[in-house]
Design a protein around this motif. Structure first.
Motif, mmCIF file in Angstrom:
data_model
loop_
_atom_site.group_PDB
_atom_site.id
_atom_site.type_symbol
_atom_site.label_atom_id
_atom_site.label_comp_id
_atom_site.label_asym_id
_atom_site.label_seq_id
_atom_site.Cartn_x
_atom_site.Cartn_y
_atom_site.Cartn_z
ATOM 1 N N ILE A 20 1.459 -1.189 0.027
ATOM 2 C CA ILE A 20 -0.296 0.094 -0.307
ATOM 3 C C ILE A 20 1.429 1.142 0.133
ATOM 4 O O ILE A 20 0.352 2.650 -0.805
ATOM 5 N N GLY A 24 -0.059 2.675 -2.994
ATOM 6 C CA GLY A 24 -0.999 3.597 -3.321
ATOM 7 C C GLY A 24 -2.381 2.145 -2.500
ATOM 8 O O GLY A 24 -2.076 1.166 -2.926
ATOM 9 N N TYR A 25 -3.285 2.795 -2.003
ATOM 10 C CA TYR A 25 -4.262 2.138 -1.562
ATOM 11 C C TYR A 25 -5.132 1.215 -3.157
ATOM 12 O O TYR A 25 -5.896 0.227 -2.816
ATOM 13 N N HIS A 26 -5.392 2.314 -4.011
ATOM 14 C CA HIS A 26 -6.595 1.954 -5.087
ATOM 15 C C HIS A 26 -5.365 0.733 -5.975
ATOM 16 O O HIS A 26 -6.261 -0.059 -6.597
ATOM 17 N N LEU A 55 -6.622 -3.935 5.269
ATOM 18 C CA LEU A 55 -6.544 -1.832 5.446
ATOM 19 C C LEU A 55 -7.105 -1.931 6.994
ATOM 20 O O LEU A 55 -6.333 -1.694 7.511
ATOM 21 N N VAL A 104 1.194 5.164 4.882
ATOM 22 C CA VAL A 104 0.013 4.427 5.044
ATOM 23 C C VAL A 104 -1.807 5.101 5.452
ATOM 24 O O VAL A 104 -2.101 5.269 5.534
ATOM 25 N N GLU A 108 -2.709 7.013 3.063
ATOM 26 C CA GLU A 108 -3.589 5.717 2.457
ATOM 27 C C GLU A 108 -4.832 5.612 2.555
ATOM 28 O O GLU A 108 -5.849 5.452 2.293
ATOM 29 N N GLN A 111 -7.519 8.117 2.041
ATOM 30 C CA GLN A 111 -8.446 8.078 0.879
ATOM 31 C C GLN A 111 -9.313 6.743 0.222
ATOM 32 O O GLN A 111 -9.527 6.315 -0.334
ATOM 33 N N SER A 112 -9.221 5.905 1.593
ATOM 34 C CA SER A 112 -10.494 4.627 1.769
ATOM 35 C C SER A 112 -11.906 4.671 1.432
ATOM 36 O O SER A 112 -12.045 6.444 1.525
#
Length: 194
Positions: A20, A24-26, A55, A104, A108, A111-112
């Motif tokens: 992540i 990045g998360y996405h 996550l 993270v 990150e 952005q969830s």
């Protein structure tokens, strides 16, 4: 679903932090996390429902460890002013030691999706409660001003710590986060001390 313990579980959590932080998360696909953890893709689903669950679990695991460390340390410090100083120091130390975790948690997680943010908020509340207890103790002992609103003080303390870490990340961690602790502690004391 398998128990959330053991070597594979921990390997997945640690791999998720690295993946992540890098992608990045996405863009952190479950397959990338599995590859980094050196497990089959399907193994992830033995422990987690989906990427969001990874996550949330990652944050719960890392924040849980941090909160335990903070509570243990603060229990051995009598002065609320010194407890506050140590809380700031520990927060900075914990993230300075692990730049990927800092990315993270600071970038990150924000952005969830709303459901993930809600779960993160529940986990974070335990840390905010620790800050509240330090402020409350300081008020009760007459070290901090009696007219302080605890929630406002908590937002000020957490917000400043949080923004300091985020700025450090945005500057590519080029300076010592730990060196910021004393100045921030003094700033807080001047604002809330009697």
């Amino acid at each position: 679903m398998a128990k959330r313990t053991g070597e594979k579980y921990q390997a997945i959590i640690d791999a998720a932090v690295r993946v992540i932080a890098e992608y990045g998360y996405h863009h952190a696909q479950v397959s990338k996390i599995a590859r980094e953890a050196k497990v089959a893709d399907g193994t992830i689903y033995l422990y987690f429902e989906n990427k969001d669950d990874v996550l949330i679990s990652l944050f719960n695991e890392k924040m849980g460890n941090f909160i335990r460390d903070v509570k243990t340390t603060l229990a051995n410090i009598a002065s609320p002013a010194e407890q506050l100083k140590e809380l700031i120091r520990l927060h900075f130390e914990y993230l300075e030691k692990d730049h990927q975790l800092a990315i993270v948690t600071q970038i990150e997680l924000r952005q969830s999706n709303p459901e993930v943010r809600q779960q993160i908020g529940i986990i974070l509340k335990k840390y905010l409660d620790v800050i509240d207890s330090v402020v409350q103790k300081g008020i009760e002992e007459g070290i901090f001003r009696p007219d302080i609103d605890i929630r406002t003080a908590r937002r000020m303390i957490f917000g400043t710590i949080d923004e300091t870490v985020t700025s450090w990340i945005m500057k590519d961690c080029k300076y010592s986060l730990m060196e910021q602790a004393e100045a921030i502690h003094q700033l807080f004391l001047r604002g809330i001390a009697r």
